[in-house]
Design a protein around this motif. Structure first.
Motif, PDB file in Angstrom:
ATOM      1  N   SER B 285      49.383  74.806   5.507  1.00 57.18           N
ATOM      2  CA  SER B 285      50.118  73.593   5.882  1.00 57.18           C
ATOM      3  C   SER B 285      49.222  72.504   6.459  1.00 57.18           C
ATOM      4  CB  SER B 285      51.215  73.947   6.889  1.00 57.18           C
ATOM      5  OG  SER B 285      50.672  74.702   7.956  1.00 57.18           O
ATOM      6  N   PRO B 286      48.071  72.257   5.816  1.00 55.09           N
ATOM      7  CA  PRO B 286      47.152  71.263   6.402  1.00 55.09           C
ATOM      8  C   PRO B 286      47.755  69.856   6.476  1.00 55.09           C
ATOM      9  CG  PRO B 286      46.469  71.834   4.162  1.00 55.09           C
ATOM     10  CD  PRO B 286      47.548  72.812   4.555  1.00 55.09           C
ATOM     11  N   VAL B 287      48.605  69.506   5.517  1.00 57.25           N
ATOM     12  CA  VAL B 287      49.158  68.144   5.516  1.00 57.25           C
ATOM     13  C   VAL B 287      50.268  68.034   6.575  1.00 57.25           C
ATOM     14  CG1 VAL B 287      50.001  66.261   4.083  1.00 57.25           C
ATOM     15  CG2 VAL B 287      48.624  68.054   3.044  1.00 57.25           C
ATOM     16  N   ALA B 288      51.085  69.091   6.685  1.00 57.22           N
ATOM     17  CA  ALA B 288      52.126  69.099   7.728  1.00 57.22           C
ATOM     18  C   ALA B 288      51.492  69.053   9.119  1.00 57.22           C
ATOM     19  CB  ALA B 288      53.009  70.339   7.578  1.00 57.22           C
ATOM     20  N   GLN B 289      50.392  69.772   9.289  1.00 53.13           N
ATOM     21  CA  GLN B 289      49.704  69.769  10.591  1.00 53.13           C
ATOM     22  C   GLN B 289      49.165  68.381  10.917  1.00 53.13           C
ATOM     23  OE1 GLN B 289      46.748  72.950  10.695  1.00 53.13           O
ATOM     24  NE2 GLN B 289      48.216  74.385   9.829  1.00 53.13           N
ATOM     25  N   ALA B 290      48.572  67.743   9.908  1.00 53.62           N
ATOM     26  CA  ALA B 290      48.035  66.389  10.119  1.00 53.62           C
ATOM     27  C   ALA B 290      49.172  65.418  10.435  1.00 53.62           C
ATOM     28  CB  ALA B 290      47.270  65.921   8.884  1.00 53.62           C
ATOM     29  N   PHE B 291      50.320  65.599   9.760  1.00 51.11           N
ATOM     30  CA  PHE B 291      51.474  64.727  10.020  1.00 51.11           C
ATOM     31  C   PHE B 291      51.915  64.864  11.465  1.00 51.11           C
ATOM     32  CE2 PHE B 291      56.039  63.941  10.313  1.00 51.11           C
ATOM     33  CZ  PHE B 291      56.086  62.642   9.840  1.00 51.11           C
ATOM     34  N   ARG B 292      52.054  66.101  11.919  1.00 53.60           N
ATOM     35  CA  ARG B 292      52.500  66.337  13.298  1.00 53.60           C
ATOM     36  C   ARG B 292      51.513  65.789  14.315  1.00 53.60           C
ATOM     37  NH1 ARG B 292      54.800  71.139  11.479  1.00 53.60           N
ATOM     38  NH2 ARG B 292      52.855  72.284  11.724  1.00 53.60           N
ATOM     39  N   ALA B 293      50.219  65.919  13.983  1.00 49.34           N
ATOM     40  CA  ALA B 293      49.177  65.486  14.931  1.00 49.34           C
ATOM     41  C   ALA B 293      48.986  63.970  14.904  1.00 49.34           C
ATOM     42  CB  ALA B 293      47.860  66.184  14.596  1.00 49.34           C
ATOM     43  N   GLY B 294      49.654  63.291  13.985  1.00 47.31           N
ATOM     44  CA  GLY B 294      49.461  61.840  13.881  1.00 47.31           C
ATOM     45  C   GLY B 294      48.097  61.481  13.319  1.00 47.31           C
ATOM     46  N   ALA B 295      47.464  62.442  12.616  1.00 50.08           N
ATOM     47  CA  ALA B 295      46.106  62.224  12.102  1.00 50.08           C
ATOM     48  C   ALA B 295      46.124  61.613  10.703  1.00 50.08           C
ATOM     49  CB  ALA B 295      45.361  63.555  12.062  1.00 50.08           C
ATOM     50  N   ASP B 296      45.083  60.847  10.371  1.00 45.56           N
ATOM     51  CA  ASP B 296      44.921  60.292   9.024  1.00 45.56           C
ATOM     52  C   ASP B 296      44.125  61.244   8.141  1.00 45.56           C
ATOM     53  OD1 ASP B 296      46.173  57.975   9.767  1.00 45.56           O
ATOM     54  OD2 ASP B 296      44.305  57.015  10.407  1.00 45.56           O
ATOM     55  N   ILE B 297      43.361  62.113   8.795  1.00 48.01           N
ATOM     56  CA  ILE B 297      42.480  63.020   8.056  1.00 48.01           C
ATOM     57  C   ILE B 297      43.113  64.398   8.022  1.00 48.01           C
ATOM     58  CG2 ILE B 297      40.241  64.191   8.187  1.00 48.01           C
ATOM     59  CD1 ILE B 297      39.127  61.525   9.259  1.00 48.01           C
ATOM     60  N   VAL B 298      43.021  65.049   6.862  1.00 45.19           N
ATOM     61  CA  VAL B 298      43.593  66.377   6.698  1.00 45.19           C
ATOM     62  C   VAL B 298      42.474  67.397   6.863  1.00 45.19           C
ATOM     63  CG1 VAL B 298      44.773  67.917   5.111  1.00 45.19           C
ATOM     64  CG2 VAL B 298      45.388  65.499   5.176  1.00 45.19           C
ATOM     65  N   LYS B 299      42.614  68.239   7.879  1.00 40.65           N
ATOM     66  CA  LYS B 299      41.590  69.249   8.127  1.00 40.65           C
ATOM     67  C   LYS B 299      41.845  70.446   7.214  1.00 40.65           C
ATOM     68  CE  LYS B 299      39.283  71.155  12.171  1.00 40.65           C
ATOM     69  NZ  LYS B 299      39.562  72.589  12.262  1.00 40.65           N
ATOM     70  N   PRO B 300      40.846  70.843   6.407  1.00 42.83           N
ATOM     71  CA  PRO B 300      41.061  71.966   5.486  1.00 42.83           C
ATOM     72  C   PRO B 300      41.413  73.260   6.226  1.00 42.83           C
ATOM     73  CG  PRO B 300      38.959  70.876   5.051  1.00 42.83           C
ATOM     74  CD  PRO B 300      39.485  70.317   6.329  1.00 42.83           C
ATOM     75  N   VAL B 301      42.211  74.101   5.586  1.00 36.99           N
ATOM     76  CA  VAL B 301      42.563  75.404   6.146  1.00 36.99           C
ATOM     77  C   VAL B 301      42.274  76.480   5.103  1.00 36.99           C
ATOM     78  CG1 VAL B 301      44.410  74.406   7.547  1.00 36.99           C
ATOM     79  CG2 VAL B 301      44.960  75.349   5.298  1.00 36.99           C
TER      80      VAL B 301
END
Lengths: 95, 419
Positions: B285-301
């Protein structure tokens, strides 16, 4: 002993078409050091991999061995002698 | 060695109304060809068009496949005459039973399990193989989590091309067999999807092959727009208020948005507001995590989920999916593997649609977003089911089975209390 670096097609204009080049960034070198060394042999190459603030570009993946450097220490990831490094466009794959 | 980057001579009209490739990041333009990453900044290349005025009648008079939208795709005008699977025009199911269960007023399921190889991947492969043909490739390949492998192997067989398909070696048997049967070269790679993708990126640099989701990716990705086009046309030429799409690389979600936007700009629908929602499995869920964190960058998992078709730990279009969801006022959420299985069962039980794990993710996330108040139960909503449950039987095998096993006698039937 040097480090081998696989060059993606879109950067081969900098390496006279070579798909793989070698560099010797010295003992204890990191990915950042390796890119400096490469840039001396192939001027302009570093600026394609790093953005204006010196970070890895958003759409480039760099692997040291099998490890994506974003899972390691990024530009501070060690690139020891004998390592093989791959630079790969990130915009591949998926559905 | 530089074969793939050399501009390939093509016939006029080979790419229809497409005029160039353009970098999404820096806007640099390139000739139409087998290229996917910007030479300046590595950004993804996208097809740009010069589309003439279109009418609904013109589209409606076209074939019952994605080729009715050929004027909006990088394909020649006669694309439907070439041998291919001619995917698309799948059912948009009015899901009243599921709507009742979820407490939603108006709910639809776009059921792309009805495509020739039972997933939405036939759409993207249709466009990519047209590009491969126009560029003169005789071998096509892909990195796949399974559905794409099916689609490439089958479409190549129909088109008379060689296929070389790379998949993770731990893929579901249902997806391995349904690729291998088409007779192309199938390479099982001992690694996860991201490893396969990396390998294919390197192979694509040195082999004169058309990898649909690497060097043909700009064309391939355009095929996903047809999901958006069809939803709007099937709703009677209007945009839904909410759409929920599964997210692997994020390409489908961004292209559905692009499809909606293009229809509005072309005047084919009224450009009414809509919200795009993304669905992931918690185990990837890297994109969902980035969405929740308010981040523009998606951290790979590193993926660990039964939803293998969504198990892309390093999603290429993740940042763009975030942009779309935030711009439209949607959200991205994730659900556990148990919830995925429940989502599959819920859709099957209420609508008679057996979705693969990705569809289970979408249904379960819709349920979660409703509970959290992020999805409006009063707004017209479309869920995208991208694949067929017959390919991922393992996911539900432990929890479904015969209601009773009885002796072949009427007495046994009565005793089992089944009446």
């Amino acid at each position: 002993m040097s480090v081998s670096v696989r060059i993606p097609t879109i950067l081969r204009t900098y390496t006279d078409g070579a798909a793989e080049v070698t560099a010797d960034p010295g003992d204890g070198a990191t990915l950042a050091d390796l890119l400096e060394t490469l840039d001396q042999s192939y001027p302009g190459l570093k600026g394609r991999v790093l953005d204006d603030s010196g970070n890895l570009r958003r759409f480039v993946n760099v692997y040291v061995g099998d490890e994506d450097v974003r899972f390691a220490e990024g530009l501070a990831t060690p690139t020891p002698a004998g390592a093989s490094v791959s630079v790969i466009p990130a915009v591949a794959g998926g559905c | 060695m530089t074969l793939l980057n050399a501009p390939t001579p093509t016939l006029a009209g080979a790419f229809g109304n497409a005029v160039a490739l353009s970098c999404r990041e820096c806007g640099t333009r390139f000739e139409l060809g087998a290229a996917y990453a910007c030479e300046e900044c590595f950004g993804p290349l996208e097809v740009v068009y010069d589309v003439p005025r279109l009418t609904r009648e013109h589209i409606e008079s076209g074939p019952q496949s994605i080729w009715r939208y050929r004027d909006l795709l990088p394909v020649p005008a006669d694309v439907a005459a070439h041998p291919g699977l001619h995917p698309g025009w799948t059912k948009l199911v009015k899901a009243d039973n599921l709507a009742r269960e979820l407490g939603v007023k108006s709910l639809w399921v776009k059921d792309d399990s009805g495509n020739p190889t039972h997933s939405f991947k036939d759409r993207v492969v249709g466009v990519a193989l047209s590009a491969a043909r126009q560029l003169g490739f005789t071998t096509v390949g892909c990195a796949s989590t399974g559905n794409l492998a099916n689609a490439v192997a089958a479409a190549a067989a129909r088109a008379g091309l060689r296929s070389v398909v790379f998949v993770p070696s731990n893929l579901e048997a249902g997806k391995t067999i349904t690729t291998a049967v088409y007779g192309g070269t199938l390479v099982a790679v001992e690694g996860n999807y991201d490893d396969v993708n990396r390998l294919c990126s390197e192979v694509a640099g040195d082999q004169p092959w058309g990898f649909v989701n690497i060097n043909l990716r700009p064309y391939y990705a355009e095929g996903s727009k047809t999901v958006g086009y069809e939803v709007a046309e099937q709703l009677g030429w209007h945009l839904p208020e909410q759409v929920v799409a599964p997210v692997a690389s994020g390409s489908l979600l961004t292209k559905v948005d692009k499809g909606f936007t293009e229809l509005g700009k072309a005047g084919l629908v009224e450009a009414t507001p809509y919200k795009v929602f993304g669905a992931q499995a918690t185990g990837c869920s890297p994109v969902a995590q980035a969405f929740r964190a308010g981040a523009d960058i998606v951290k790979p998992v590193r993926p660990d989920t039964i939803a293998k078709s969504l198990a892309i730990g390093n999603p290429a279009d993740g940042p763009y999916a975030l942009d779309v969801v935030r711009r439209t006022g949607g959200a991205i959420a994730d659900v556990s593997d148990d919830e995925v299985v429940e989502g599959i069962r819920l859709l099957a039980r209420t609508e008679g649609i057996f979705a693969e794990t990705a569809g289970g993710v979408t249904v379960a996330v819709a349920k979660k977003l409703l509970a959290e108040g992020l999805l409006d139960p009063d707004a017209e909503t479309v869920l995208l089911n991208t694949g067929d449950g017959l390919k991922t039987l393992d996911a539900v095998a432990p929890v479904v089975g015969p209601t009773a096993t009885i002796a072949p006698s009427y007495d046994a039937f009565q005793k089992a209390g089944l009446a």
